[in-house]
Design a protein around this motif. Sequence first.
Motif, PDB file in Angstrom:
ATOM      1  N   ARG A 191       4.226  37.860   1.823  1.00  0.00           N
ATOM      2  CA  ARG A 191       4.751  36.495   1.717  1.00  0.00           C
ATOM      3  C   ARG A 191       5.292  35.979   3.049  1.00  0.00           C
ATOM      4  NH1 ARG A 191       4.852  35.384  -3.750  1.00  0.00           N
ATOM      5  NH2 ARG A 191       4.523  37.242  -5.042  1.00  0.00           N
ATOM      6  N   GLY A 192       5.027  36.730   4.136  1.00  0.00           N
ATOM      7  CA  GLY A 192       5.327  36.233   5.468  1.00  0.00           C
ATOM      8  C   GLY A 192       6.472  36.890   6.197  1.00  0.00           C
ATOM      9  N   ALA A 193       7.191  37.810   5.572  1.00  0.00           N
ATOM     10  CA  ALA A 193       8.323  38.453   6.230  1.00  0.00           C
ATOM     11  C   ALA A 193       7.848  39.449   7.284  1.00  0.00           C
ATOM     12  CB  ALA A 193       9.207  39.164   5.206  1.00  0.00           C
ATOM     13  N   GLU A 194       8.636  39.600   8.340  1.00  0.00           N
ATOM     14  CA  GLU A 194       8.429  40.659   9.328  1.00  0.00           C
ATOM     15  C   GLU A 194       9.267  41.857   8.890  1.00  0.00           C
ATOM     16  OE1 GLU A 194       6.542  40.669  11.994  1.00  0.00           O
ATOM     17  OE2 GLU A 194       6.019  38.562  12.302  1.00  0.00           O
ATOM     18  N   ILE A 195       8.645  43.033   8.813  1.00  0.00           N
ATOM     19  CA  ILE A 195       9.342  44.251   8.413  1.00  0.00           C
ATOM     20  C   ILE A 195       9.324  45.208   9.590  1.00  0.00           C
ATOM     21  CG2 ILE A 195       9.468  46.128   6.731  1.00  0.00           C
ATOM     22  CD1 ILE A 195       9.816  43.385   5.456  1.00  0.00           C
ATOM     23  N   TRP A 196      10.517  45.547  10.108  1.00  0.00           N
ATOM     24  CA  TRP A 196      10.611  46.380  11.305  1.00  0.00           C
ATOM     25  C   TRP A 196      11.399  47.653  11.032  1.00  0.00           C
ATOM     26  CZ3 TRP A 196      12.591  41.450  14.094  1.00  0.00           C
ATOM     27  CH2 TRP A 196      11.513  40.602  14.391  1.00  0.00           C
ATOM     28  N   PRO A 197      10.741  48.694  10.516  1.00  0.00           N
ATOM     29  CA  PRO A 197      11.451  49.968  10.359  1.00  0.00           C
ATOM     30  C   PRO A 197      11.684  50.631  11.708  1.00  0.00           C
ATOM     31  CG  PRO A 197       9.157  50.220   9.735  1.00  0.00           C
ATOM     32  CD  PRO A 197       9.360  48.764  10.045  1.00  0.00           C
ATOM     33  N   ARG A 198      12.596  51.588  11.718  1.00  0.00           N
ATOM     34  CA  ARG A 198      12.965  52.328  12.932  1.00  0.00           C
ATOM     35  C   ARG A 198      13.352  51.373  14.061  1.00  0.00           C
ATOM     36  NH1 ARG A 198       9.482  55.647  10.063  1.00  0.00           N
ATOM     37  NH2 ARG A 198      10.303  57.773   9.872  1.00  0.00           N
ATOM     38  N   THR A 199      14.070  50.331  13.662  1.00  0.00           N
ATOM     39  CA  THR A 199      14.568  49.327  14.602  1.00  0.00           C
ATOM     40  C   THR A 199      16.046  49.099  14.305  1.00  0.00           C
ATOM     41  OG1 THR A 199      12.384  48.264  14.636  1.00  0.00           O
ATOM     42  CG2 THR A 199      14.239  47.004  15.507  1.00  0.00           C
ATOM     43  N   ARG A 200      16.876  49.276  15.307  1.00  0.00           N
ATOM     44  CA  ARG A 200      18.325  49.254  15.126  1.00  0.00           C
ATOM     45  C   ARG A 200      18.906  47.924  15.590  1.00  0.00           C
ATOM     46  NH1 ARG A 200      22.744  51.181  18.304  1.00  0.00           N
ATOM     47  NH2 ARG A 200      21.272  51.512  20.020  1.00  0.00           N
ATOM     48  N   ALA A 201      19.798  47.371  14.775  1.00  0.00           N
ATOM     49  CA  ALA A 201      20.539  46.186  15.193  1.00  0.00           C
ATOM     50  C   ALA A 201      21.621  46.619  16.187  1.00  0.00           C
ATOM     51  CB  ALA A 201      21.160  45.496  13.996  1.00  0.00           C
ATOM     52  N   VAL A 202      21.526  46.116  17.403  1.00  0.00           N
ATOM     53  CA  VAL A 202      22.466  46.511  18.457  1.00  0.00           C
ATOM     54  C   VAL A 202      23.639  45.550  18.543  1.00  0.00           C
ATOM     55  CG1 VAL A 202      22.738  46.887  20.946  1.00  0.00           C
ATOM     56  CG2 VAL A 202      20.635  47.618  19.782  1.00  0.00           C
ATOM     57  N   GLU A 203      23.335  44.252  18.455  1.00  0.00           N
ATOM     58  CA  GLU A 203      24.375  43.253  18.669  1.00  0.00           C
ATOM     59  C   GLU A 203      23.984  41.956  17.975  1.00  0.00           C
ATOM     60  OE1 GLU A 203      26.652  41.160  22.499  1.00  0.00           O
ATOM     61  OE2 GLU A 203      24.698  42.132  22.749  1.00  0.00           O
ATOM     62  N   ALA A 204      24.975  41.260  17.446  1.00  0.00           N
ATOM     63  CA  ALA A 204      24.768  39.919  16.896  1.00  0.00           C
ATOM     64  C   ALA A 204      25.941  39.048  17.341  1.00  0.00           C
ATOM     65  CB  ALA A 204      24.680  39.968  15.373  1.00  0.00           C
TER      66      ALA A 204
END
Length: 495
Positions: free
Chosen positions: A164-177
């Motif tokens: 349905r159009g989502a990007e799925i990024w496993p093994r990817t860490r959120a570093v900063e927001a």
Amino acid sequence: MTLDLLVIGGGINGVGIARDAAGRGLKVALLEAGDLGGATSSASSKLIHGGLRYLETYEFGLVRASLLEREILARAAPHLVQPLTFVLPHDRFQRPRWMIRAGLFLYDCLAHSDRFARSRAVDLNSGVFAAPLKPDFRHGFTYSDGWTDDARLVILNAMDARLRGAEIWPRTRAVEARPQNSGWHVVAEDRRGRREFTAKAIVNATGPWASEIDRRVLGVAKPPRLRLIKGSHIIAPRLYPGDHAYLLQATDGRVVFVLPFEDDYHLIGTTEVEIGDMDAPPAVTPAEISYLCDAVGRFFRHPPRAEDVIHSFAGVRPLYDDGRADPSKMSRDYVLKRHLIDGATALSVYGGKLTTYRRLAEAALKKISSALPQRGAPWTHAGVLPGGDFFGGPEALLNALRERAPWLPEETAERWARSYGAMSFDILAKARNRSELGAEIIPGLCEQEARHLVRHEWAMTADDILWRRTRLGLTAPSGAAEALTHWLARERTGG
């Protein structure tokens, strides 16, 4: 890249939210630091259920909502969510039979289901339900609830989100927001390096790590306290014939399930041990193994012994701290907290059950709707998950698969039907015989199936395939992980 919504966390709640949002036309991405469903969401008791024991704490609303979700999920993925009969043996040390019967009657009324059989009293002096039990247990009850493969349920939701159009990024860490222009500037990192993008809103669905992500990534000043409750399970060779399960009450009043698992085994769980942090992966202790074996031994003539256990796993349930001292009395329902940080909107998910992830996703999107573009209405109550688009029930699907590929080994056909549903025919593609599925990498796993898992289901390691995309790790011979690791390396390099 500019997103409407960023979801941090690739467990069942995270993928459920990403799927719902993408299906409404929002631009969505999901970050998962490890494998999809690699933590709590693949370490549950595998049940899609109302929670019979939650009636004792008067959580009637949660039970009713969970039973409604059970119906929705059984329609969305009929190959993966199927009815399972539970047997409740009774003796004089438990609550009176009339009280248990009344509770089961209430459970039936709250469910109001044609798909799941109603409860009934059973004579345990003889018959298949009595076979493993000690002679002390002469009376009991049966009722029906749902069983699933929790790890595959995560994957199906992620696949549908991507469709349905989502990007799925496993093994990817959120570093900063960082808050920026009423939205977020996000920095993420994977093995290839860093990527930066903006998002109008963020959902923190990281389960046991939710408070840490609140503090470290989102900058929430005072995240709520989570109680981290470890639940351990053991797997042993089959203890009795038949496809039914048992619900047993341990001497401390807790409930222990004995569940049919992968044809030749039984899954037994769970314990409830509070832990302080998530610094290390949760491990099953010898004391927990003894507890589970003893709980079964109170009822069964021939219970498992510690040396019979062939595999064990533990997951951590993050419960929102409501001030109750006893974790078993704490609610399993979810809590959603919206944060407004320097004009930027974020939402944190605390707690929740496998069964109610879809309902949680709807509630989460409603909670942050003012920060998102107005798109489609809620839709997942009528949606079908990948592989669930077939008619006639699981047996009809299996028969169609046998007819299409009579040369496919029966155990493989059965496993594909319950794991992939109608996607089994996509894996077969144009194969006319077993050799056209490629070499057998390990017993039961051909190259064609493995390529499907890599290309369409984000499998990257041997463990991803052996323990989460399939359960072949239970029967794999020594050296299977190494052989699969070598095959994956050759596949990546084109060798």
